[in-house]
Design a protein around this motif. Sequence first.
Motif, PDB file in Angstrom:
ATOM      1  N   LEU A   5       0.830  -1.207   0.000  1.00 23.47           N
ATOM      2  CA  LEU A   5       0.000   0.000   0.000  1.00 23.47           C
ATOM      3  C   LEU A   5       0.864   1.256   0.000  1.00 23.47           C
ATOM      4  CD1 LEU A   5      -3.148   1.140   1.473  1.00 23.47           C
ATOM      5  CD2 LEU A   5      -1.134   2.244   2.455  1.00 23.47           C
ATOM      6  N   SER A   6       0.447   2.242  -0.814  1.00 21.81           N
ATOM      7  CA  SER A   6       1.086   3.550  -0.696  1.00 21.81           C
ATOM      8  C   SER A   6       0.142   4.644  -1.173  1.00 21.81           C
ATOM      9  CB  SER A   6       2.406   3.601  -1.471  1.00 21.81           C
ATOM     10  OG  SER A   6       3.164   4.709  -0.999  1.00 21.81           O
ATOM     11  N   ILE A   8      -0.164   9.101  -2.387  1.00 18.13           N
ATOM     12  CA  ILE A   8       0.491  10.340  -2.822  1.00 18.13           C
ATOM     13  C   ILE A   8      -0.515  11.476  -2.704  1.00 18.13           C
ATOM     14  CG2 ILE A   8       0.030   9.628  -5.241  1.00 18.13           C
ATOM     15  CD1 ILE A   8       2.423  11.389  -6.060  1.00 18.13           C
ATOM     16  N   LYS A   9      -0.031  12.618  -2.218  1.00 17.86           N
ATOM     17  CA  LYS A   9      -0.929  13.749  -1.988  1.00 17.86           C
ATOM     18  C   LYS A   9      -1.163  14.540  -3.273  1.00 17.86           C
ATOM     19  CE  LYS A   9       1.316  15.912   0.963  1.00 17.86           C
ATOM     20  NZ  LYS A   9       2.163  16.471   1.965  1.00 17.86           N
ATOM     21  N   GLY A  21      11.007   7.950  -6.057  1.00 18.55           N
ATOM     22  CA  GLY A  21      10.900   7.542  -4.654  1.00 18.55           C
ATOM     23  C   GLY A  21       9.721   6.620  -4.389  1.00 18.55           C
ATOM     24  N   MET A  22       8.608   6.841  -5.083  1.00 22.87           N
ATOM     25  CA  MET A  22       7.418   6.050  -4.791  1.00 22.87           C
ATOM     26  C   MET A  22       6.726   5.443  -6.009  1.00 22.87           C
ATOM     27  SD  MET A  22       3.969   5.839  -4.713  1.00 22.87           S
ATOM     28  CE  MET A  22       2.700   6.958  -4.225  1.00 22.87           C
ATOM     29  N   PHE A  38      -3.304   4.945  -3.507  1.00 21.94           N
ATOM     30  CA  PHE A  38      -4.380   5.933  -3.451  1.00 21.94           C
ATOM     31  C   PHE A  38      -3.888   7.369  -3.526  1.00 21.94           C
ATOM     32  CE2 PHE A  38      -3.902   7.517   0.849  1.00 21.94           C
ATOM     33  CZ  PHE A  38      -3.130   6.531   1.423  1.00 21.94           C
ATOM     34  N   ALA A  40      -4.115  10.748  -1.885  1.00 17.60           N
ATOM     35  CA  ALA A  40      -4.398  11.132  -0.491  1.00 17.60           C
ATOM     36  C   ALA A  40      -5.037  12.527  -0.442  1.00 17.60           C
ATOM     37  CB  ALA A  40      -3.117  11.077   0.332  1.00 17.60           C
ATOM     38  N   TYR A 125      -2.028  14.506  11.136  1.00 16.57           N
ATOM     39  CA  TYR A 125      -1.694  13.905   9.832  1.00 16.57           C
ATOM     40  C   TYR A 125      -1.140  12.474   9.959  1.00 16.57           C
ATOM     41  CZ  TYR A 125       0.555  14.018   5.154  1.00 16.57           C
ATOM     42  OH  TYR A 125       0.950  13.746   3.872  1.00 16.57           O
ATOM     43  N   MET A 129      -2.577   8.839   8.404  1.00 10.32           N
ATOM     44  CA  MET A 129      -1.703   8.017   7.560  1.00 10.32           C
ATOM     45  C   MET A 129      -1.596   6.590   8.124  1.00 10.32           C
ATOM     46  SD  MET A 129       1.860   9.044   5.867  1.00 10.32           S
ATOM     47  CE  MET A 129       3.042   7.797   5.416  1.00 10.32           C
ATOM     48  N   ASP A 132      -4.667   4.851   7.071  1.00 14.36           N
ATOM     49  CA  ASP A 132      -4.596   4.478   5.642  1.00 14.36           C
ATOM     50  C   ASP A 132      -3.906   3.122   5.471  1.00 14.36           C
ATOM     51  OD1 ASP A 132      -5.471   7.076   5.016  1.00 14.36           O
ATOM     52  OD2 ASP A 132      -3.425   7.816   4.669  1.00 14.36           O
ATOM     53  N   VAL A 141       5.019  -0.926   2.657  1.00 10.10           N
ATOM     54  CA  VAL A 141       4.644   0.439   2.278  1.00 10.10           C
ATOM     55  C   VAL A 141       5.816   1.076   1.514  1.00 10.10           C
ATOM     56  CG1 VAL A 141       3.757   2.646   3.130  1.00 10.10           C
ATOM     57  CG2 VAL A 141       3.297   0.557   4.421  1.00 10.10           C
ATOM     58  N   LYS A 145      12.293   8.382   1.630  1.00  9.37           N
ATOM     59  CA  LYS A 145      12.828   8.440   3.006  1.00  9.37           C
ATOM     60  C   LYS A 145      12.060   9.416   3.903  1.00  9.37           C
ATOM     61  CE  LYS A 145      17.193   9.255   5.257  1.00  9.37           C
ATOM     62  NZ  LYS A 145      18.209  10.284   5.065  1.00  9.37           N
ATOM     63  N   VAL A 180      17.146   5.652  -4.322  1.00  8.60           N
ATOM     64  CA  VAL A 180      16.171   6.699  -4.676  1.00  8.60           C
ATOM     65  C   VAL A 180      15.452   7.253  -3.444  1.00  8.60           C
ATOM     66  CG1 VAL A 180      15.764   5.910  -7.043  1.00  8.60           C
ATOM     67  CG2 VAL A 180      14.460   4.881  -5.174  1.00  8.60           C
ATOM     68  N   LYS A 190      16.653  18.289  -1.220  1.00 11.37           N
ATOM     69  CA  LYS A 190      15.626  17.296  -1.543  1.00 11.37           C
ATOM     70  C   LYS A 190      14.560  17.920  -2.457  1.00 11.37           C
ATOM     71  CE  LYS A 190      11.562  15.832   0.496  1.00 11.37           C
ATOM     72  NZ  LYS A 190      10.646  15.713   1.595  1.00 11.37           N
TER      73      LYS A 190
HETATM   74  P1  TYM Z   1       3.851  12.894  -0.858  1.00 10.30           P
HETATM   75  O1  TYM Z   1       2.632  13.176  -1.662  1.00 10.30           O
HETATM   76  O2  TYM Z   1       4.579  14.038  -0.254  1.00 10.30           O
HETATM   77  O3  TYM Z   1       4.879  12.081  -1.720  1.00 10.30           O
HETATM   78  C1  TYM Z   1       4.535  10.880  -2.369  1.00 10.30           C
HETATM   79  C2  TYM Z   1       5.720   9.932  -2.332  1.00 10.30           C
HETATM   80  O4  TYM Z   1       6.836  10.504  -2.996  1.00 10.30           O
HETATM   81  C3  TYM Z   1       7.985  10.403  -2.163  1.00 10.30           C
HETATM   82  N1  TYM Z   1       8.875  11.545  -2.403  1.00 10.30           N
HETATM   83  C4  TYM Z   1      10.197  11.424  -2.605  1.00 10.30           C
HETATM   84  N2  TYM Z   1      10.996  10.336  -2.667  1.00 10.30           N
HETATM   85  C5  TYM Z   1      12.313  10.557  -2.904  1.00 10.30           C
HETATM   86  N3  TYM Z   1      12.844  11.800  -3.109  1.00 10.30           N
HETATM   87  C6  TYM Z   1      12.080  12.910  -3.058  1.00 10.30           C
HETATM   88  N4  TYM Z   1      12.610  14.105  -3.269  1.00 10.30           N
HETATM   89  C7  TYM Z   1      10.682  12.752  -2.791  1.00 10.30           C
HETATM   90  N5  TYM Z   1       9.638  13.609  -2.670  1.00 10.30           N
HETATM   91  C8  TYM Z   1       8.542  12.857  -2.429  1.00 10.30           C
HETATM   92  C9  TYM Z   1       7.441  10.437  -0.737  1.00 10.30           C
HETATM   93  O5  TYM Z   1       8.359   9.875   0.168  1.00 10.30           O
HETATM   94  C10 TYM Z   1       6.175   9.625  -0.896  1.00 10.30           C
HETATM   95  O6  TYM Z   1       6.450   8.240  -0.775  1.00 10.30           O
HETATM   96  N6  TYM Z   1       2.153  11.354   3.566  1.00 10.30           N
HETATM   97  C11 TYM Z   1       2.370  10.938   2.191  1.00 10.30           C
HETATM   98  C12 TYM Z   1       1.101  10.453   1.516  1.00 10.30           C
HETATM   99  C13 TYM Z   1       0.405   9.369   2.248  1.00 10.30           C
HETATM  100  C14 TYM Z   1       0.842   8.018   2.384  1.00 10.30           C
HETATM  101  C15 TYM Z   1      -0.166   7.374   3.163  1.00 10.30           C
HETATM  102  C16 TYM Z   1       1.956   7.308   1.934  1.00 10.30           C
HETATM  103  C17 TYM Z   1      -0.767   9.492   2.923  1.00 10.30           C
HETATM  104  N7  TYM Z   1      -1.105   8.292   3.451  1.00 10.30           N
HETATM  105  C18 TYM Z   1      -0.049   6.028   3.500  1.00 10.30           C
HETATM  106  C19 TYM Z   1       2.063   5.958   2.283  1.00 10.30           C
HETATM  107  C20 TYM Z   1       1.074   5.328   3.041  1.00 10.30           C
HETATM  108  C21 TYM Z   1       2.912  12.126   1.428  1.00 10.30           C
HETATM  109  O7  TYM Z   1       2.726  13.255   1.809  1.00 10.30           O
HETATM  110  O8  TYM Z   1       3.507  11.801   0.266  1.00 10.30           O
END
Ligand code: TYM
Length: 322
Positions: A5-6, A8-9, A21-22, A38, A40, A125, A129, A132, A141, A145, A180, A190
Amino acid sequence: MKRILSGIKPTGKPHIGNYFGMMRPAIEWQDKGEAFYFIADYHALTTVFDPVKLREYSRGVALDFLACGLDPAKAVLFRQSDVPAHTELAWLLSCQTPMPMLENAHAYKDHLAKEKTPSHGLFAYPVLMAADILIYDSDVVPVGKDQKQHVEITRDLATKMNGIYGPIFKVPEASILPTVATIPGLDGQKMSKSYDNTIELFLEEKALKKKIMGIVTDSTPVEEPKDPATSSIVALYRFFVPETDVEKMEADFRAGGVGYGDFKKRLFGAIWEYFSSMRIKRAELAADPGYVDAVLKAGAERASSTANQVMERVRKAVGLRG
Ligand code: TYM
């Protein structure tokens, strides 16, 4: 079979940090287990206050994910708000969440450091999460990082609830690929929307070129050697090309005689090429106006069926039913 599960906002358009990253790891996981991904949108409400934009971003993120290779026949893609049980579970978890655990969360502390007044939503928040993740009995998940701490909070909450009510939750693990884990942005920090240093996946050619050519470099003259180790051009280039091309760029940096403009053009070419087939796919998918909504609707039904079963088990365990 593992459950993955993962989320993205939808706070804007997905960028290269999100992708490596994801999104890409998540797409690889779809062949290895039962995957739930999903959008988010409940989480996005902590920062996006424009309803038209929130809807547009949510569809856009779904479209980008599909264009990058998410296969809705393999992975369940849905909008978080289409499964309202996430918020119900968040409340139950809240009742067992110590305030200091949330006071230590990075996002909250960053907010305070910037002297902004955090909303209760932002403070809570990590609890949403955790909900979720736990509501799908997730095993793995895949995240970047920056989400590590959130998954640790999830594990702590699951363990605490299991201690009180018996084994109602699976304790999940984060999957963070070291290569990554943190993708750098245009300025070497970052990559993050909040630093305004992102490269969105499907920029128009001109806009992408403008971003890349705008990378700030030092003033070393063309003919002089340059340091590849400190260059954000090299740092980004390595994600898009084979190792031999990276070595060639590093050697050209050290040798001198090549200007930064040239290196930027190589980086632009590599990014443009990397996403070219996905760009074509995105245009094809976007041409069918009902496609994304249909995928999200089917995804919501499949996700709800799993989430509601877990929720019923949890309601019973805590004394809300039966
Ligand atoms: P979000 O929307 O900020 O980012 C989505 C995913 O992208 C990864 N990410 C990165 N990975 C590597 N380098 C970067 N520069 C970089 N920027 C973003 C994030 O680590 C993420 O995996 N809280 C989460 C959303 C969420 C979620 C969940 C994730 C809500 N509920 C349940 C997993 C499980 C978030 O704000 O991701």
